[in-house]
Enzyme design. Structure first.
Site, mmCIF file in Angstrom:
data_model
loop_
_atom_site.group_PDB
_atom_site.id
_atom_site.type_symbol
_atom_site.label_atom_id
_atom_site.label_comp_id
_atom_site.label_asym_id
_atom_site.label_seq_id
_atom_site.Cartn_x
_atom_site.Cartn_y
_atom_site.Cartn_z
ATOM 1 N N GLN A 162 5.015 5.238 -11.426
ATOM 2 C CA GLN A 162 5.260 5.330 -10.052
ATOM 3 C C GLN A 162 5.884 3.748 -9.550
ATOM 4 O OE1 GLN A 162 3.053 7.188 -6.603
ATOM 5 N NE2 GLN A 162 2.823 5.001 -6.492
ATOM 6 N N GLU A 204 9.915 3.132 -1.559
ATOM 7 C CA GLU A 204 9.400 1.706 -1.211
ATOM 8 C C GLU A 204 10.304 0.748 -1.239
ATOM 9 O OE1 GLU A 204 5.627 0.951 -2.290
ATOM 10 O OE2 GLU A 204 4.831 3.015 -2.358
ATOM 11 N N ASP A 241 1.904 0.806 -11.262
ATOM 12 C CA ASP A 241 1.067 1.664 -10.922
ATOM 13 C C ASP A 241 1.439 2.924 -11.463
ATOM 14 O OD1 ASP A 241 -0.460 3.482 -9.454
ATOM 15 O OD2 ASP A 241 0.431 3.060 -7.419
ATOM 16 N N GLU A 284 -2.998 0.204 -12.420
ATOM 17 C CA GLU A 284 -3.147 1.074 -11.377
ATOM 18 C C GLU A 284 -3.383 2.431 -12.007
ATOM 19 O OE1 GLU A 284 -1.947 -0.058 -7.434
ATOM 20 O OE2 GLU A 284 -2.000 1.987 -6.797
ATOM 21 N N ASP A 311 -6.791 3.511 -7.366
ATOM 22 C CA ASP A 311 -6.315 3.836 -6.081
ATOM 23 C C ASP A 311 -6.671 5.228 -5.798
ATOM 24 O OD1 ASP A 311 -4.682 4.291 -3.967
ATOM 25 O OD2 ASP A 311 -2.972 4.420 -4.959
ATOM 26 N N LYS A 336 -6.602 0.920 1.136
ATOM 27 C CA LYS A 336 -5.822 1.173 2.047
ATOM 28 C C LYS A 336 -6.453 1.895 3.280
ATOM 29 C CE LYS A 336 -2.283 3.106 -1.544
ATOM 30 N NZ LYS A 336 -2.219 4.306 -2.197
ATOM 31 N N ARG A 365 1.388 2.037 2.266
ATOM 32 C CA ARG A 365 1.615 3.432 1.784
ATOM 33 C C ARG A 365 3.071 3.383 1.513
ATOM 34 N NH1 ARG A 365 -3.032 6.512 1.456
ATOM 35 N NH2 ARG A 365 -1.710 7.454 -0.184
ATOM 36 N N SER A 366 3.517 4.412 0.650
ATOM 37 C CA SER A 366 4.929 4.689 0.936
ATOM 38 C C SER A 366 5.597 4.985 2.070
ATOM 39 C CB SER A 366 5.046 5.749 -0.486
ATOM 40 O OG SER A 366 4.388 6.893 -0.084
HETATM 41 C C1 2PG Z 1 0.286 3.847 -4.179
HETATM 42 C C2 2PG Z 1 1.078 4.072 -2.757
HETATM 43 C C3 2PG Z 1 1.789 2.785 -2.708
HETATM 44 P P1 2PG Z 1 1.399 6.295 -1.568
HETATM 45 O O1 2PG Z 1 0.248 4.982 -4.778
HETATM 46 O O2 2PG Z 1 -0.148 2.996 -4.613
HETATM 47 O O3 2PG Z 1 2.824 2.517 -3.715
HETATM 48 O O4 2PG Z 1 1.957 5.099 -2.812
HETATM 49 O O5 2PG Z 1 1.466 5.664 -0.515
HETATM 50 O O6 2PG Z 1 2.441 7.280 -1.736
HETATM 51 O O7 2PG Z 1 -0.001 6.927 -2.077
HETATM 52 MG MG MG Z 2 -1.323 3.807 -6.442
#
Ligand code: 2PG
Ligand code: MG
Length: 428
Positions: A162, A204, A241, A284, A311, A336, A365-366
């Site tokens: 990702q 992002e 990640d 990650e 995460d 987060k 977040r994305s």
């Molecule tokens: C992640 C986040 C940010 P998302 O996986 O760490 O890159 O993505 O907000 O889509 O969960």
């Molecule tokens: Mg992540």
């Protein structure tokens, strides 16, 4: 005490053009606080649940019910309360919602209100938010983790990994880390354009690449660091990640780009080989959110060399962090606020991580907005890393730029910038 005299919800729009919740709180001394809920795309099953309206309009993503909850039930419960009593405010929100996943009133409604309250309390104390959180403690800017290529759920699965990110262990300040990253970002874009492999930018702001394999992304990143004139590893290193929950089905990890599927052991060996071959300092979500055994053995295998970050696996939950620490799974936690729903619970996760000796990384977040609260949380709570996506798109740059303002205002009073002692492989 400064009492809450007004609370309003508002439907605003995020960086993907989707509706989201803004909350605005007014206090009896005239102070105002405002915050906007972000939204994930690769969300963990254990996260607080955003309240979305469903139905046909706006693809079911509207948040009118969540805004209504802010204007109605939440407003009634919070009017008259002391905005500085964050824990009491958050406990009220949690009790009012009454569900383990915040789905009745919505994680989006709760996090916007909780953060707005924090902002109002800081404004009432006439302090920047980071200072309000830090009190008399000296602080430093966090080390930025910045995405160069975006894949996975943020780029329609064009690559399976990702986020391909850079960190700058050699930079002497937050400002210098941004400058170095800008050079790498330009170099990476230039290389992709030359190869005809540049498909715009992902959610992002990282480049949307056309690579033939996931590993090509890592190799290209090393080449981009060199093209930009830096020493891979010592100056600029790599973080990944993997967001592996996204490609985990039936007990196996499916790499669509490479048309093959791997067992957890095979994926671990592939990542361990990359760690040996490339200057990687952080990985990650290398495994799916429920694959604890794989996370444990991977942490045993590479945890003395790199950060193994949870995460989706830890979802900013203090309880999960404690459980993971007891099992030896991961050695760092992504933080987060909207994963857990309130400021106090987010802080609990930071404290649990610290107590376990785990690293901490505050993350956006994305789906984001101009809201810069997370930068203040990282500085004010002394969290040494910050992940905000890439080096383009204003919802990302707003955060990097806020960090620059804070760094400038700290001047010589700042604690030493932590980059040079953060990453085991390149500690000076
Ligand atoms: C992640 C986040 C940010 P998302 O996986 O760490 O890159 O993505 O907000 O889509 O969960
Ligand atoms: Mg992540």
């Amino acid at each position: 005490m400064a009492a809450i005299v007004e609370l309003r919800g508002r439907r605003v729009w995020d960086s993907r053009g989707r509706p989201t919740v803004e909350a605005e709180i007014a206090l009896d001394d005239g102070a105002i606080g405002r915050a906007i809920a972000p939204a994930g795309a690769s969300t963990g099953a254990g996260e607080a649940h955003d309240k979305r309206d469903g139905g046909k309009s706006l693809r079911g993503l509207d948040v009118r019910h969540a805004v209504h909850a802010v204007d109605g039930e939440i407003r009634i419960a919070l009017l008259g309360k002391d905005a500085a009593a964050q824990r009491e405010i958050d406990d009220t929100l949690i009790a009012l919602d009454g569900t383990p996943d915040k789905s009745r009133l919505g994680g989006n409604a709760l996090v916007a209100v909780s953060l707005a309250c924090l902002h109002a309390a800081a404004a009432s104390a006439r302090q920047p938010l980071w200072r309000h959180l830090a009190g008399d403690r000296r602080v430093a800017l966090p080390v930025p983790e910045i995405q160069i290529y975006g894949g996975g759920a943020h780029a329609r699965g064009r690559v399976d990994i990702q986020d391909y990110l850079v960190v700058c262990p050699g930079a002497g300040s937050f400002a210098e880390a941004l400058e170095w990253t800008a050079e790498v970002y330009y170099a990476a874009g230039g290389r992709l354009a030359k190869k005809g492999a540049l498909g715009g930018v992902a959610d992002e702001g990282g480049y949307w690449p056309a690579f033939k394999s996931n590993e090509e992304g890592v190799a290209e990143l090393v080449a981009s660091i060199e093209d930009a004139g830096f020493k891979p590893g010592e100056d600029v290193a790599i973080a990944l990640d993997v967001a592996a929950t996204q490609f985990y089905r039936g007990g196996r990890y499916h790499l669509a780009l490479e048309n093959r599927s791997l067992s957890a052991e095979q994926l671990a060996l592939m990542l361990a080989r990359w760690i040996d071959a490339y200057p990687i300092v952080s990985v990650e979500d290398p495994f799916a959110e429920n694959d604890t055994a794989a996370m444990q053995s991977f942490t045993r295998l590479v945890g003395d060399k790199v950060q193994v970050v949870g995460d989706d696996f830890l979802v900013t939950s203090a309880a999960r962090v404690r459980a993971a620490a007891a099992q030896g799974a991961c050695n760092a936690v992504l933080i987060k606020p909207n994963q857990v729903g309130t400021v106090s619970e987010t802080h609990d996760a930071v404290l649990a991580a610290r107590a376990a000796g785990y690293g901490t990384i505050v993350s956006a977040r994305s789906g984001e907005s101009e809201d810069t609260s997370i930068v203040h949380l990282a500085v004010g709570w002394g969290v040494p890393e910050l992940k905000v996506g890439s080096f383009s798109r204003s919802e990302r740059m707003a955060k990097w730029n806020e960090g620059l303002r804070i760094e400038q205002s700290l001047g010589a009073g700042a604690l030493p910038y932590p980059a040079r002692r953060l990453f085991k492989r390149y500690r000076r």
